[in-house]
Design an enzyme around this catalytic site. Structure first.
Site, PDB file in Angstrom:
ATOM      1  N   GLY A  13       0.788  -1.230   0.000  1.00  0.00           N
ATOM      2  CA  GLY A  13       0.000   0.000   0.000  1.00  0.00           C
ATOM      3  C   GLY A  13       0.816   1.273   0.000  1.00  0.00           C
ATOM      4  N   ASN A  15       1.428   3.144  -2.543  1.00  0.00           N
ATOM      5  CA  ASN A  15       0.664   4.115  -3.354  1.00  0.00           C
ATOM      6  C   ASN A  15      -0.562   4.618  -2.587  1.00  0.00           C
ATOM      7  OD1 ASN A  15       1.710   4.538  -6.240  1.00  0.00           O
ATOM      8  ND2 ASN A  15       1.999   2.344  -5.885  1.00  0.00           N
ATOM      9  N   LEU A  86      -5.052  -6.939  -6.817  1.00  0.00           N
ATOM     10  CA  LEU A  86      -4.681  -7.977  -7.783  1.00  0.00           C
ATOM     11  C   LEU A  86      -5.823  -8.824  -8.324  1.00  0.00           C
ATOM     12  CD1 LEU A  86      -1.284  -9.072  -6.209  1.00  0.00           C
ATOM     13  CD2 LEU A  86      -1.757  -7.317  -7.930  1.00  0.00           C
ATOM     14  N   HIS A 105      -0.517   0.605 -13.044  1.00  0.00           N
ATOM     15  CA  HIS A 105       0.199  -0.603 -13.473  1.00  0.00           C
ATOM     16  C   HIS A 105       1.664  -0.243 -13.723  1.00  0.00           C
ATOM     17  CE1 HIS A 105       0.555  -4.609 -15.143  1.00  0.00           C
ATOM     18  NE2 HIS A 105       1.354  -4.077 -16.049  1.00  0.00           N
TER      19      HIS A 105
END
Ligand code: GAR
Length: 191
Positions: A13, A15, A86, A105
């Site tokens: 996590g 991001n 995912l 991505h």
């Protein structure tokens, strides 16, 4: 009213952390909920640190029920952000939030995308193909892996001496710099 963001993440996590930091004292938007399929995910700790509520779900809740759609609707979520999440997004969620789900991505899609292409798998393939550049893609989410309309791409050079850690680091730097900014821009354009 502030715009409301829900973040889905399956792992560390980092991001998600950047987005939570970015919107912590923001007048226009907030992170309302963090969702994960992984009870061990470090993102849960990160969300706790920001006092942001979390929701843990399993595969059958996610794929076979409307519980998550209802939860997100009840919270009046404006934008769903996949940050290292995912699982494929089911049809009911995509239909409930058209053009309101985005993903990040770690490659220049359409290269190095698709099922099984996530995290280190991407960087390892890029390196084994001796690519001289790679990058990141932020895109809308549809029912296929890594396939929706591209919103932003950022590139970096790969030097002959770069190893997995270095490529990963360069990609992560780009992600952390641009993801919160792209999320903010999208929210500003929403009515
Ligand atoms: C990020 O690099 C993101 O691009 C990637 O997972 C990482 C999550 O890192 N996503 C995918 O590979 C999706 N196919 P984080 O948990 O530290 O944010």
């Amino acid at each position: 009213m502030k715009k409301r963001i829900a973040i889905f993440a399956s792992g560390s996590g980092s991001n998600a952390q950047k987005i939570m930091e970015h919107f912590k004292n923001n007048e226009e938007a907030e992170v309302t909920l963090v969702l994960t399929n992984n009870p061990e995910a470090y993102v849960l700790q990160r969300a706790d640190n920001f006092e942001i509520p979390t929701h843990i779900f399993d595969r059958s809740e996610f794929r076979d029920t409307d519980e998550i759609v209802s939860l997100l609707r009840n919270l009046e979520i404006d934008l769903i952000v996949l940050a290292g999440f995912l699982w494929l997004i089911p049809k009911n969620l995509i239909e409930a939030f058209p053009n309101r789900i985005i993903n990040i991505h770690p490659s220049l899609l359409p290269a190095y995308g698709g099922k099984g292409m996530y995290g280190d798998h991407v960087h390892k393939s890029v390196l084994s193909n001796k690519e001289t550049e790679s990058g990141i893609t932020i895109h809308y989410v549809n029912e296929h892996f890594d396939d929706g309309e591209i919103i932003y791409q950022g590139r970096f050079k790969i030097e002959p001496t770069d190893d997995l850690e270095m490529v990963k680091f360069k990609g992560q730097q780009l992600e952390h710099t641009h993801f919160p900014r792209v999320v903010e821009n999208l929210l500003k354009k929403m009515k």
